[in-house]
Design a protein around this motif. Structure first.
Motif, PDB file in Angstrom:
ATOM      1  N   ILE A  50       0.852  -1.034  -0.078  1.00 51.07           N
ATOM      2  CA  ILE A  50      -0.157   0.050  -0.030  1.00 51.07           C
ATOM      3  C   ILE A  50       0.996   1.214   0.025  1.00 51.07           C
ATOM      4  O   ILE A  50       1.960   1.278  -0.011  1.00 51.07           O
ATOM      5  N   ALA A  51       0.173   2.237  -0.138  1.00 48.89           N
ATOM      6  CA  ALA A  51       0.966   3.663  -0.091  1.00 48.89           C
ATOM      7  C   ALA A  51       1.802   3.750   1.184  1.00 48.89           C
ATOM      8  O   ALA A  51       1.260   3.797   1.954  1.00 48.89           O
ATOM      9  N   HIS A  52       3.209   4.069   0.957  1.00 47.69           N
ATOM     10  CA  HIS A  52       4.145   4.271   2.171  1.00 47.69           C
ATOM     11  C   HIS A  52       3.336   5.653   2.743  1.00 47.69           C
ATOM     12  O   HIS A  52       3.144   6.615   2.317  1.00 47.69           O
ATOM     13  N   GLY A  53       3.468   5.412   4.157  1.00 52.99           N
ATOM     14  CA  GLY A  53       3.054   6.640   4.918  1.00 52.99           C
ATOM     15  C   GLY A  53       3.790   7.950   4.784  1.00 52.99           C
ATOM     16  O   GLY A  53       3.344   9.211   4.736  1.00 52.99           O
ATOM     17  N   GLY A  54       5.009   7.770   4.248  1.00 57.79           N
ATOM     18  CA  GLY A  54       5.795   8.932   4.110  1.00 57.79           C
ATOM     19  C   GLY A  54       5.289   9.646   2.742  1.00 57.79           C
ATOM     20  O   GLY A  54       5.432  10.906   2.607  1.00 57.79           O
ATOM     21  N   ALA A  55       5.090   8.704   1.589  1.00 57.73           N
ATOM     22  CA  ALA A  55       4.456   9.379   0.700  1.00 57.73           C
ATOM     23  C   ALA A  55       3.303  10.124   0.750  1.00 57.73           C
ATOM     24  O   ALA A  55       2.972  11.236   0.241  1.00 57.73           O
ATOM     25  N   THR A  56       2.354   9.700   1.675  1.00 56.81           N
ATOM     26  CA  THR A  56       1.083  10.252   1.902  1.00 56.81           C
ATOM     27  C   THR A  56       1.245  11.455   2.698  1.00 56.81           C
ATOM     28  O   THR A  56       0.643  12.483   2.616  1.00 56.81           O
ATOM     29  N   ALA A  57       2.322  11.454   3.594  1.00 57.43           N
ATOM     30  CA  ALA A  57       2.670  12.730   4.479  1.00 57.43           C
ATOM     31  C   ALA A  57       3.152  13.854   3.557  1.00 57.43           C
ATOM     32  O   ALA A  57       2.710  14.795   3.664  1.00 57.43           O
ATOM     33  N   SER A  58       4.034  13.410   2.738  1.00 54.98           N
ATOM     34  CA  SER A  58       4.568  14.346   1.621  1.00 54.98           C
ATOM     35  C   SER A  58       3.440  14.910   0.727  1.00 54.98           C
ATOM     36  O   SER A  58       3.734  16.037   0.451  1.00 54.98           O
ATOM     37  N   LEU A  59       2.624  13.997   0.467  1.00 57.35           N
ATOM     38  CA  LEU A  59       1.403  14.652  -0.224  1.00 57.35           C
ATOM     39  C   LEU A  59       0.672  15.673   0.409  1.00 57.35           C
ATOM     40  O   LEU A  59       0.027  16.910  -0.192  1.00 57.35           O
ATOM     41  N   CYS A  60       0.325  15.232   1.731  1.00 59.72           N
ATOM     42  CA  CYS A  60      -0.417  16.271   2.611  1.00 59.72           C
ATOM     43  C   CYS A  60       0.345  17.600   2.753  1.00 59.72           C
ATOM     44  O   CYS A  60      -0.143  18.516   2.770  1.00 59.72           O
ATOM     45  N   ASP A  61       1.515  17.548   3.155  1.00 57.78           N
ATOM     46  CA  ASP A  61       2.556  18.696   3.546  1.00 57.78           C
ATOM     47  C   ASP A  61       2.848  19.486   2.093  1.00 57.78           C
ATOM     48  O   ASP A  61       2.577  20.839   2.454  1.00 57.78           O
ATOM     49  N   THR A  62       2.822  18.819   0.983  1.00 53.60           N
ATOM     50  CA  THR A  62       2.675  19.708  -0.333  1.00 53.60           C
ATOM     51  C   THR A  62       1.479  20.344  -0.302  1.00 53.60           C
ATOM     52  O   THR A  62       1.357  21.632  -0.877  1.00 53.60           O
ATOM     53  N   ALA A  63       0.535  19.809  -0.202  1.00 55.97           N
ATOM     54  CA  ALA A  63      -0.872  20.466  -0.243  1.00 55.97           C
ATOM     55  C   ALA A  63      -1.076  21.620   0.519  1.00 55.97           C
ATOM     56  O   ALA A  63      -1.464  22.750   0.138  1.00 55.97           O
ATOM     57  N   MET A  64      -0.744  21.329   1.793  1.00 56.27           N
ATOM     58  CA  MET A  64      -0.919  22.463   2.828  1.00 56.27           C
ATOM     59  C   MET A  64       0.098  23.507   2.602  1.00 56.27           C
ATOM     60  O   MET A  64      -0.128  24.728   2.507  1.00 56.27           O
ATOM     61  N   GLY A  65       1.285  23.112   2.202  1.00 54.83           N
ATOM     62  CA  GLY A  65       2.107  24.244   1.813  1.00 54.83           C
ATOM     63  C   GLY A  65       1.986  25.248   0.533  1.00 54.83           C
ATOM     64  O   GLY A  65       2.131  26.250   0.836  1.00 54.83           O
ATOM     65  N   VAL A  66       1.577  24.536  -0.339  1.00 55.70           N
ATOM     66  CA  VAL A  66       1.116  25.297  -1.520  1.00 55.70           C
ATOM     67  C   VAL A  66      -0.243  26.214  -1.158  1.00 55.70           C
ATOM     68  O   VAL A  66      -0.102  27.370  -1.693  1.00 55.70           O
ATOM     69  N   ALA A  67      -1.214  25.705  -0.328  1.00 57.46           N
ATOM     70  CA  ALA A  67      -2.020  26.477  -0.008  1.00 57.46           C
ATOM     71  C   ALA A  67      -1.458  27.643   0.836  1.00 57.46           C
ATOM     72  O   ALA A  67      -2.166  28.889   0.829  1.00 57.46           O
ATOM     73  N   VAL A  68      -0.735  27.647   1.718  1.00 61.11           N
ATOM     74  CA  VAL A  68       0.178  28.563   2.424  1.00 61.11           C
ATOM     75  C   VAL A  68       0.731  29.506   1.419  1.00 61.11           C
ATOM     76  O   VAL A  68       0.565  30.905   1.689  1.00 61.11           O
ATOM     77  N   ARG A  69       1.563  29.004   0.478  1.00 60.28           N
ATOM     78  CA  ARG A  69       2.205  29.767  -0.456  1.00 60.28           C
ATOM     79  C   ARG A  69       1.117  30.922  -1.245  1.00 60.28           C
ATOM     80  O   ARG A  69       1.270  31.856  -1.666  1.00 60.28           O
ATOM     81  N   THR A  70      -0.197  30.281  -1.481  1.00 59.02           N
ATOM     82  CA  THR A  70      -1.130  31.236  -2.245  1.00 59.02           C
ATOM     83  C   THR A  70      -1.649  32.658  -1.493  1.00 59.02           C
ATOM     84  O   THR A  70      -1.950  33.231  -2.083  1.00 59.02           O
ATOM     85  N   VAL A  71      -1.260  32.483  -0.008  1.00 62.09           N
ATOM     86  CA  VAL A  71      -1.641  33.779   0.556  1.00 62.09           C
ATOM     87  C   VAL A  71      -0.379  34.714   0.784  1.00 62.09           C
ATOM     88  O   VAL A  71      -0.519  35.883   1.411  1.00 62.09           O
ATOM     89  N   GLY A  72       0.719  34.408   0.002  1.00 63.07           N
ATOM     90  CA  GLY A  72       1.713  35.194  -0.117  1.00 63.07           C
ATOM     91  C   GLY A  72       2.994  34.922   0.852  1.00 63.07           C
ATOM     92  O   GLY A  72       4.064  35.512   0.816  1.00 63.07           O
ATOM     93  N   ALA A  73       2.887  33.834   1.580  1.00 60.44           N
ATOM     94  CA  ALA A  73       3.855  33.455   2.353  1.00 60.44           C
ATOM     95  C   ALA A  73       4.869  32.661   1.718  1.00 60.44           C
ATOM     96  O   ALA A  73       4.666  32.137   0.719  1.00 60.44           O
ATOM     97  N   LEU A  74       6.051  32.678   2.210  1.00 64.01           N
ATOM     98  CA  LEU A  74       7.072  31.596   1.748  1.00 64.01           C
ATOM     99  C   LEU A  74       7.297  30.572   2.902  1.00 64.01           C
ATOM    100  O   LEU A  74       8.043  30.640   3.785  1.00 64.01           O
ATOM    101  N   PRO A  75       6.474  29.509   2.869  1.00 61.65           N
ATOM    102  CA  PRO A  75       6.667  28.580   3.827  1.00 61.65           C
ATOM    103  C   PRO A  75       7.609  27.726   4.194  1.00 61.65           C
ATOM    104  O   PRO A  75       8.198  27.028   2.980  1.00 61.65           O
ATOM    105  N   THR A  76       7.823  27.275   5.320  1.00 59.31           N
ATOM    106  CA  THR A  76       8.800  26.050   5.512  1.00 59.31           C
ATOM    107  C   THR A  76       7.819  25.340   6.839  1.00 59.31           C
ATOM    108  O   THR A  76       7.183  25.945   7.867  1.00 59.31           O
TER     109      THR A  76
END
Length: 133
Positions: A50-76
């Motif tokens: 099944i999908a590795h938890g690290g891959a799904t965590a990366s998927l989540c982190d990316t979606a959230m990080g890009v959402a944060v980027r859309t408000v003008g922040a440069l997120p880490t």
């Protein structure tokens, strides 16, 4: 969202070597939200097939990080919590929805959800620091 920021996200921020390695696809953007998808193939499976938890965590982190980027922040990412609710089966398409839920001066909080078809399989909460501040 300004057109300039939209183009920067699509052409630069999202186009990293890691995103290419995982074959992540940006499918939707709006102010304070992003949708990212991945197809579960052999390259991201764990020993259980099944999908590795690290891959799904990366998927989540990316979606959230890009959402944060859309408000003008440069997120880490400062902190992230992930609840795995169900497995991501091979050959299925996983869809992560990231949403900003609180914008502070330097800290932004976002939530992420990963779906397989209409089934919620991952719920995540992330805290991001704005490197522009």
């Amino acid at each position: 969202m300004k057109q300039e920021l939209f183009e920067e996200i699509v052409n630069k921020s999202f186009n990293s070597p890691y995103h290419k390695l995982l074959k992540l696809e940006l499918v939707e953007l709006g102010k304070g939200m992003a949708v990212v998808e991945i197809t579960v193939d052999e390259s991201i499976l764990n020993a259980l097939g099944i999908a590795h938890g690290g891959a799904t965590a990366s998927l989540c982190d990316t979606a959230m990080g890009v959402a944060v980027r859309t408000v003008g922040a440069l997120p880490t990412t400062v902190e992230m919590k992930v609840n795995y609710l169900a497995p991501g089966p091979i050959k299925e398409r996983l869809r992560a929805v990231g949403k900003v839920i609180k914008e502070g001066k330097t800290i932004i909080v976002a939530e992420g959800e990963v779906y397989c078809k209409d089934r919620l399989i991952v719920k995540s909460l992330g805290t991001y620091f704005d490197l522009k501040k």
